[in-house]
Write an enzyme that holds these catalytic residues in place. Structure first.
Site, PDB file in Angstrom:
ATOM      1  N   ARG A  95      -0.593  -4.289 -20.686  1.00  0.00           N
ATOM      2  CA  ARG A  95      -0.747  -3.905 -22.080  1.00  0.00           C
ATOM      3  C   ARG A  95      -1.059  -5.076 -23.004  1.00  0.00           C
ATOM      4  O   ARG A  95      -2.078  -5.068 -23.688  1.00  0.00           O
ATOM      5  CB  ARG A  95       0.522  -3.200 -22.575  1.00  0.00           C
ATOM      6  CG  ARG A  95       0.390  -2.650 -23.982  1.00  0.00           C
ATOM      7  CD  ARG A  95       1.659  -1.976 -24.445  1.00  0.00           C
ATOM      8  NE  ARG A  95       2.067  -0.903 -23.548  1.00  0.00           N
ATOM      9  CZ  ARG A  95       3.159  -0.172 -23.726  1.00  0.00           C
ATOM     10  NH1 ARG A  95       3.956  -0.426 -24.750  1.00  0.00           N
ATOM     11  NH2 ARG A  95       3.474   0.780 -22.897  1.00  0.00           N
ATOM     12  N   HIS A 141      -7.042   5.831 -20.479  1.00  0.00           N
ATOM     13  CA  HIS A 141      -5.945   5.225 -21.247  1.00  0.00           C
ATOM     14  C   HIS A 141      -5.140   6.327 -21.938  1.00  0.00           C
ATOM     15  O   HIS A 141      -5.380   6.654 -23.108  1.00  0.00           O
ATOM     16  CB  HIS A 141      -6.539   4.262 -22.280  1.00  0.00           C
ATOM     17  CG  HIS A 141      -5.555   3.272 -22.823  1.00  0.00           C
ATOM     18  ND1 HIS A 141      -5.048   2.222 -22.083  1.00  0.00           N
ATOM     19  CD2 HIS A 141      -4.969   3.167 -24.042  1.00  0.00           C
ATOM     20  CE1 HIS A 141      -4.231   1.508 -22.827  1.00  0.00           C
ATOM     21  NE2 HIS A 141      -4.158   2.063 -24.012  1.00  0.00           N
ATOM     22  N   TYR A 185     -15.384  10.179 -39.040  1.00  0.00           N
ATOM     23  CA  TYR A 185     -16.438   9.804 -39.973  1.00  0.00           C
ATOM     24  C   TYR A 185     -17.302   8.650 -39.469  1.00  0.00           C
ATOM     25  O   TYR A 185     -18.447   8.512 -39.875  1.00  0.00           O
ATOM     26  CB  TYR A 185     -15.840   9.407 -41.330  1.00  0.00           C
ATOM     27  CG  TYR A 185     -15.070  10.520 -41.996  1.00  0.00           C
ATOM     28  CD1 TYR A 185     -15.683  11.726 -42.311  1.00  0.00           C
ATOM     29  CD2 TYR A 185     -13.731  10.362 -42.308  1.00  0.00           C
ATOM     30  CE1 TYR A 185     -14.972  12.747 -42.916  1.00  0.00           C
ATOM     31  CE2 TYR A 185     -13.006  11.372 -42.920  1.00  0.00           C
ATOM     32  CZ  TYR A 185     -13.645  12.563 -43.214  1.00  0.00           C
ATOM     33  OH  TYR A 185     -12.952  13.568 -43.815  1.00  0.00           O
TER      34      TYR A 185
END
Length: 906
Positions: A95, A141, A185
């Site tokens: 990680r 993931h 967006y």
């Protein structure tokens, strides 16, 4: 020892337990429906007496209360240790830390790989970011979508990444700290440079591993055709460790890599000729090279990064500071807020206004200054109090074969080069296998074309494909792949032109095969290939350096925040101290009554007055034999009329401890000395450099005997005469070389022998053409030229300097004076008389003196101070003040509020 219910037991056990708990026992309490382990079961399991008999914490399983719950006993500490270790290793390896080979954390690698697999490449249109995030979390993931999107946003920010890897379209945040628009967006695709990280991924250059559900495969590392770990840096906090690798310039990093390819034994200093230091995407200035060298050699270093500022002078004479670039990872909006706070809180009174001058050309912050502000001083204050200067703690931590290691620059380049060598070798093997496979087929096609009639006959006379293949293999010695290729060959390949093309292709393949074999057998050739490909990347994507490197590593000191100007420092007899600019006095007109310099308490007067730079030191010597040190700028600045601040508020003086001498100095030369004198007649000469240090509770300046106290400290030069006067009416003068230099923490030697009932009143430096003024407790005094005093060796009682009588009392004070000075005489009751020196009779050594001050029967004289000194210097005097200081003293003497007893050259 505690035991706990095993909540994550096997699925088979869980199924069995559910079956048993579903049946009701007639004699038992009806069972409650439960999911997993009930709270009651957990509570019972927390106290399991069988666990106490298991000192090693081994697992003990059995039924608990007949309800079918499986209980496992273990030491809580050991269980926590095991669980936390597993968690921490997961965070470290999977990680938070980047791999040394491609410089990517797993989430970054998965984002780039998913975009590449989905075709969101630079030659395709932008795709919605939400689509990319969905691909990443659905395939590789399985974490939160916001975490993945925020990571992808950072990969697209040019102010976060030195070389952005994602090409964002839309609002991806700003350096002001504005967040990116929602993923529905914005649009994104891989940037061109990111394709260099993924290049040759399809040629078996790296290992693949199953994804989280083993439905797909993902790469364990990317080929990374440039040193991404150094180019883009990395930040991450794991468990018990953190990484903070600064970004670097792409071209410089490649040059350093090539340098190490040429010479694996290259030194860090040699590498720094190609890679001089980090190159932050936001620019700025790195102060000093020591932190860079430390980071490159040891893997850890502290860098100081400053904003790039320009000072611009306007037509009205005022100046502005324009902030062009800010340090890396500094939030520009918060920086503006901090600047506003400092101005509102009057911590930066020199600033008149702050403008936000950001536009599409830059991120300028315009700071307007007031009329008399010194731009460099203001800039130093900004560096001190805001994020215009920040520290960057470099920690070059990354994963090497899955193990976290702090690496030097050479080690990072070594592991990257080793990765590239592996990539080139694996790619070459892959391409060799493909070339040999193709050449093998082409060789079969040529055999067929050379024997086309016989081949056609065999095919036409065969009943099946398999029979034809077997007969061709038997007749021409072809392989299965070759016969399959012959059988699938189109008729147009039978033309002579096509045969020529096949032969040319085969010849080219044989050359490639020979080249591939040379590559696999020659490590030097592999390194040459790495260099060539790195240079290609540099040619396509190199950009100029943005961060400047400054050789000046000086930290911002408080002194840098203070303008270097002369200040008037006054210390009164009652212990009040203040400073104010010399210009405060020089702006006043001279003549007449002058001006009032200070409002003092009744019977107080200025005992010490200096003109000293704000950067000079003030040494305060106390009666207890200690010395305290303050910079002039640390003294409180007050108005011309203010009394000042009590010195006990500035120095940690003990009860009954007072200041007996003050010395102003800017330097502490080893060849200059201080002469000390105590009330019992001890003297000591010590080099000034021994006082060039400080402690909050003061340094020992001289060791004192019980009942003794320090009364005087003077600077002394070689060849000067020292005169001491005792309350018994005697004076002794000796050369300063009578006392050898000694250490700071010493008692000294006998300077004057005084009777037990007497004490030394003072010690002065007897300069030529000066006079010794003495006065008794009852106000009788006289002045005598120092030339009338014979020179003795130190340690004697001296000669009489005044005839003592019971009517006139003991000697009370002494001072070296000049004829052009005025003196102030103070009594115990606070009566002060100011008189010119010329008004006091000049008498011989052994005379009684004249009445200088009328003293009441219950009063006595306690102190004498010099009030003023004229501008005209005495012949042969060593210069002690500059012209400003002399004029200041004249002005103060006209009003009579300021006096002076010790003026020391800076």
């Amino acid at each position: 020892m505690l035991s706990r219910a095993e909540a994550d037991y096997d699925a088979d056990d869980e199924a069995d337990d559910d079956d048993e708990s579903g049946e009701e026992d007639e004699d038992a309490t009806p069972a409650r429906p439960r999911i997993g382990v009930s709270e009651e079961d957990k509570a019972r399991a927390m106290i399991d007496t069988s666990a106490f008999g298991n000192p090693h914490g081994s697992i003990v399983e059995g039924a608990n209360g007949g309800n079918g719950t499986i209980v496992r006993s273990a030491y809580l500490g050991k269980e926590m240790q095991t669980s936390f270790l597993e968690y921490s290793m997961s965070v470290i390896v999977a990680r938070a830390l980047p791999d040394v080979r491609d410089g990517l954390k797993p989430v970054h690698r998965r984002i780039l790989y998913a975009m590449n697999e989905s075709g969101y490449t630079p030659n395709r249109p932008h795709m919605k970011s939400a689509r990319t995030v969905g691909d990443v979390i659905g395939k590789y993931h399985p974490h939160g979508d916001s975490a993945v999107y925020n990571t992808m946003v950072r990969l697209a920010q040019p102010f976060s990444m030195r070389v952005p890897l994602v090409d964002g379209h839309g609002n991806f945040g700003s350096i002001d700290g504005d967040g990116a628009a929602a993923m529905r967006y914005t649009e994104s695709r891989l940037d061109k440079v990111a394709m260099e990280l993924l290049r040759d991924l399809d040629k078996e250059t790296v290992d693949f591993q199953p994804n989280y559900d083993e439905s797909l495969e993902e790469p364990t590392v990317l080929p990374a055709r440039f040193p991404n770990l150094l180019v883009n840096g990395s930040q991450g906090i794991a468990v018990g460790m953190a990484t903070n690798i600064p970004p670097h310039n792409l071209g410089e990093t490649i040059d350093a890599t090539c340098m190490m390819l040429d010479n694996p034994d290259v030194t860090t200093e040699e590498l720094m000729t190609a890679l001089p230091g980090p190159d932050f995407p936001t620019g700025g200035i790195i102060m000093g090279k020591k932190g860079i060298l430390d980071a490159y050699e040891t893997g850890r270093g502290s860098l100081t990064v400053r904003a790039r500022c320009e000072i611009e002078e306007k037509k009205n004479g005022r100046c502005s500071i324009i902030v062009k670039e800010i340090p890396y990872m500094v939030n520009r909006n918060r920086l503006l807020e901090k600047l506003g706070e400092l101005v509102r809180d009057k911590k930066l009174p020199e600033i008149s206004n702050i403008h936000d001058g950001a536009d599409r050309h830059g991120i300028d912050i315009i700071i307007d200054l007031k009329q008399n502000a010194i731009p460099q001083v203001v800039l130093n204050k900004l560096y001190k109090h805001t994020q215009l200067q920040v520290g960057f703690g470099a920690i070059m931590l990354s994963l090497v074969d899955g193990v976290p290691r702090v690496l030097s620059l050479k080690e990072m380049l070594h592991y990257y080069i080793a990765h590239q060598e592996d990539v080139i070798v694996r790619r070459t093997r892959y391409e060799l296998a493909k070339a040999e496979e193709r050449a093998h087929i082409l060789e079969g096609l040529i055999v067929a074309l050379d024997n086309i009639d016989e081949v056609i006959h065999i095919i036409r006379s065969s009943q099946t494909d398999g029979e034809a293949s077997d007969r061709l293999t038997e007749r021409f010695g072809l392989s299965k792949k070759q016969t399959d290729a012959i059988l699938e060959m189109k008729l147009r390949r039978l033309t002579g032109l096509e045969r020529g093309k096949i032969q040319d292709e085969l010849n080219a393949l044989r050359e490639k095969i020979e080249y591939y074999h040379r590559v696999l057998n020659d490590p030097a050739l592999v390194r040459e290939i790495i260099k060539e490909e790195l240079q290609e990347v540099k040619k396509k994507f190199d950009t100029p350096r943005r961060t400047k490197l400054s050789a000046d590593a000086k930290d911002i000191d408080v002194e840098d925040l203070i303008a270097d100007e002369n200040m008037v420092v006054t210390v009164t007899k009652a212990g009040y101290v203040k400073r104010l600019p010399v210009a405060t006095y020089r702006q006043q007109k001279r003549g007449g009554k002058g001006m009032q310099g200070v409002n003092l308490k009744d019977n107080d007067y200025v005992e010490h007055l200096f003109v000293a730079s704000t950067h000079a030191y003030m040494l305060f010597f106390s009666t207890a034999g200690k010395v305290y040190r303050l910079k002039v700028y640390e003294l409180p600045e007050a108005s011309r009329h203010a009394r000042g601040t009590a010195i006990v508020n500035l120095l940690p003086l003990a009860k009954g401890e007072t200041i007996s001498a003050v010395i102003a100095t800017k330097e502490f030369p080893a060849d200059e000395f201080l002469m000390f004198a105590t009330a019992h007649g001890m003297v000591k000469k010590t080099s000034m450099d021994l006082y060039d240090r400080t402690r909050r509770d003061g340094l020992i300046a001289i060791n004192l005997k019980d009942g003794d106290e320090l009364i005087s400290v003077r600077r002394v030069a070689p060849g000067e005469k020292v005169i001491m006067v005792s309350s018994a009416g005697k004076a002794i003068m000796w050369n300063e070389d009578e006392v050898r230099a000694m250490g700071r923490d010493t008692m000294g030697v006998r300077g004057m022998n005084v009777p037990p009932i007497a004490r030394v009143l003072g010690m002065e430096i007897a300069k030529p053409d000066t006079e010794l003024f003495v006065i008794t407790e009852k106000g009788y005094g006289k002045r005598t030229p120092v030339s009338e005093y014979p020179e003795h060796h130190r340690g004697g009682q001296g000669v009489f300097t005044i005839t003592m009588t019971e009517k006139k009392g003991l000697l009370a004070a002494m001072k070296i004076v000049a004829v052009d000075e005025e003196i102030m005489i103070m009594s115990e009751e606070g009566v002060v008389v100011r008189t010119p020196v010329l008004g006091i009779s000049e008498l011989g050594r052994s005379t009684q003196g004249v009445c200088v001050m009328k003293v009441a029967d219950n009063d006595r004289v306690t102190a004498v101070a010099i009030s003023s000194r004229s501008k005209k210097k005495r012949a042969g005097d060593k210069p002690t003040t500059d012209e400003d200081q002399i004029e200041l003293l004249e002005e103060e003497s006209e009003e009579g509020d300021l006096t002076e007893s010790d003026i020391d050259e800076e």
